[in-house]
Write an enzyme that holds these catalytic residues in place. Structure first.
Site, PDB file in Angstrom:
ATOM      1  N   TYR A 190       0.627 -43.400 -22.958  1.00 40.63           N
ATOM      2  CA  TYR A 190      -0.136 -43.038 -22.138  1.00 40.63           C
ATOM      3  C   TYR A 190      -1.550 -41.734 -21.726  1.00 40.63           C
ATOM      4  O   TYR A 190      -0.562 -40.924 -22.608  1.00 40.63           O
ATOM      5  CB  TYR A 190       0.729 -42.936 -20.947  1.00 40.63           C
ATOM      6  N   PHE A 228      -5.280 -33.981 -18.849  1.00 50.07           N
ATOM      7  CA  PHE A 228      -4.665 -33.490 -18.383  1.00 50.07           C
ATOM      8  C   PHE A 228      -2.868 -33.782 -19.081  1.00 50.07           C
ATOM      9  O   PHE A 228      -2.169 -32.158 -18.944  1.00 50.07           O
ATOM     10  CB  PHE A 228      -4.361 -33.214 -16.907  1.00 50.07           C
ATOM     11  N   ASP A 229      -2.780 -34.472 -19.598  1.00 49.08           N
ATOM     12  CA  ASP A 229      -1.773 -34.575 -20.073  1.00 49.08           C
ATOM     13  C   ASP A 229      -1.145 -36.697 -20.587  1.00 49.08           C
ATOM     14  O   ASP A 229      -2.339 -37.051 -20.195  1.00 49.08           O
ATOM     15  CB  ASP A 229       0.265 -35.408 -18.900  1.00 49.08           C
ATOM     16  N   ILE A 286       6.035 -39.783 -10.718  1.00 46.37           N
ATOM     17  CA  ILE A 286       5.856 -39.484  -9.535  1.00 46.37           C
ATOM     18  C   ILE A 286       5.850 -41.130  -9.024  1.00 46.37           C
ATOM     19  O   ILE A 286       6.139 -42.512  -9.365  1.00 46.37           O
ATOM     20  CB  ILE A 286       4.157 -39.140  -9.754  1.00 46.37           C
ATOM     21  N   TYR A 307       0.523 -35.385  -6.778  1.00 49.72           N
ATOM     22  CA  TYR A 307       1.073 -34.320  -6.797  1.00 49.72           C
ATOM     23  C   TYR A 307       0.794 -33.561  -5.129  1.00 49.72           C
ATOM     24  O   TYR A 307       1.482 -32.607  -4.954  1.00 49.72           O
ATOM     25  CB  TYR A 307       0.826 -33.333  -7.797  1.00 49.72           C
ATOM     26  N   PHE A 348      -4.396 -43.054 -14.820  1.00 50.64           N
ATOM     27  CA  PHE A 348      -3.758 -43.010 -16.206  1.00 50.64           C
ATOM     28  C   PHE A 348      -4.042 -44.227 -16.816  1.00 50.64           C
ATOM     29  O   PHE A 348      -4.620 -45.705 -16.486  1.00 50.64           O
ATOM     30  CB  PHE A 348      -2.420 -43.290 -15.555  1.00 50.64           C
TER      31      PHE A 348
END
Length: 345
Positions: free
Chosen positions: A263, A273-274, A292, A318, A335
């Site tokens: 991902y 961010f990730d 999440i 979040y 995502f």
């Protein structure tokens, strides 16, 4: 009708947003995005019962917003799309349609109505038992016959008047160059037939031209190039948007199964961010609260080999706190997820 919540969707050119309505809602506004683009206009389309309808055309500077009033009920399947290079935002409200139920007063009225009918019926039976006045009946029949005769005479007079007027017109038309009138009628008829023939010829020429251009375009395409398909986007009432960019053909991800994914996570401004793009794939048990909530809902139903885009609102990610320092408060997350493997419980 009671408003119970906000509804909205972002239309992106080249994508079709398909939704099966699970909660009644009303669409009230279409707004043009303010991003820079070479095109100034965008047209919004609705597909309903396999028919495509244009809802509105928005133009920057002259018509940036368009009020709408379209209601959709539970169970209906709709598809929304936009043509042009500009995004369009559709907004509205979820609603509850309150039915009208009969109250105690209505039931009493109905009983009274039935009682009145019963009384009238019984009254009719009592009147039927009385003797009939033969003389009054004879006078009534005679009066009715006289009224009918008067009506027939009036109709005959009207017919005669109409006939006189029509005959007058015919005599007037005959006296004014009948040969020219006949010629004009014939000419009009022949012109109409010629126009129809010419129109049919033009339509056939246009069809042949279109077919030639299509064949020419197909020949110019590279052999390895495959036709592009519009991706379908589904938006859930929770605000989660799901887009299958590449449908898989393998095992399906179900609740409780262990899934292995690659991902990339981004903020709406494009900042990553990730990510997990190499090494050991990321794994978790689906719908067990290990990730999440937007992931638990959005990855369910994927098949191995497929790629899916998720746009997750803050309430399914979040929330108001965020995840400092990478994820700010109330952040919507995007995502791109690829499903590698699925293992049962």
């Amino acid at each position: 009708m009671t408003t119970v919540g906000f509804w909205g969707v972002e239309l992106t050119p080249g994508k079709v947003y398909v939704q099966e309505v699970d909660t009644d809602f009303v669409m009230t506004m279409a707004a043009l995005s303010q991003e820079k683009s070479s095109e100034k206009s965008a047209t919004v389309f609705l597909t309903y019962d396999d028919q495509k309808f244009a809802l509105c055309t928005l133009t920057q500077g002259s018509c940036n917003q368009q009020p709408l009033n379209l209601s959709f009920t539970e169970g209906e399947e709709i598809a929304l799309s936009v043509e042009g290079s500009r995004k369009v935002y559709l907004t509205g409200n979820y609603i509850i349609n309150e039915g009208l139920m009969p109250g105690p007063d209505d039931e009493d009225d109905e009983d009274d109505f039935l009682d009145d009918e019963a009384e009238e019926a019984s009254g009719d039976d009592e009147e039927g038992d009385d003797e009939i006045d033969e003389e009054a009946l004879r006078q009534l029949i005679q009066s009715h016959r006289e009224d009918e005769d008067d009506d027939e005479e009036d109709e005959d007079d009207e017919d005669e008047k109409m006939e006189v007027v029509e005959n007058g017109k015919r005599k007037k038309n005959v006296s004014e160059k009948p040969a020219d009138a006949k010629k004009t009628k014939v000419d009009n008829s022949s012109d109409g037939k010629k126009h129809e023939k010419n129109q049919k010829k033009e339509e056939k020429k246009a069809e042949k031209k279109d077919k030639k251009e299509e064949k020419k375009a197909d020949k110019q395409k590279p052999a390895a190039e495959s036709p592009q398909k519009e991706t379908k986007v589904k938006q859930l009432p929770s605000g989660l948007t799901i887009e299958d960019t590449l449908p898989g053909s393998g095992k399906k991800a179900k609740k409780g199964a262990k899934v292995f994914v690659r991902y990339i996570g981004r903020l709406t401004n494009g900042k990553v961010f990730d990510q997990n793009t190499k090494g050991s794939p990321f794994s978790f048990k689906l719908a067990k609260g290990e990730v999440i909530k937007g992931w638990d809902i959005g990855i369910e139903g994927m098949q191995v080999g497929g790629t899916r885009k998720l746009k997750i609102p803050a309430n399914l990610a979040y929330g108001a706190r965020g995840a400092p320092p990478d994820i700010p408060p109330n952040a919507t997350l995007e995502f791109e997820v690829k499903l590698l493997d699925v293992k049962d419980k």
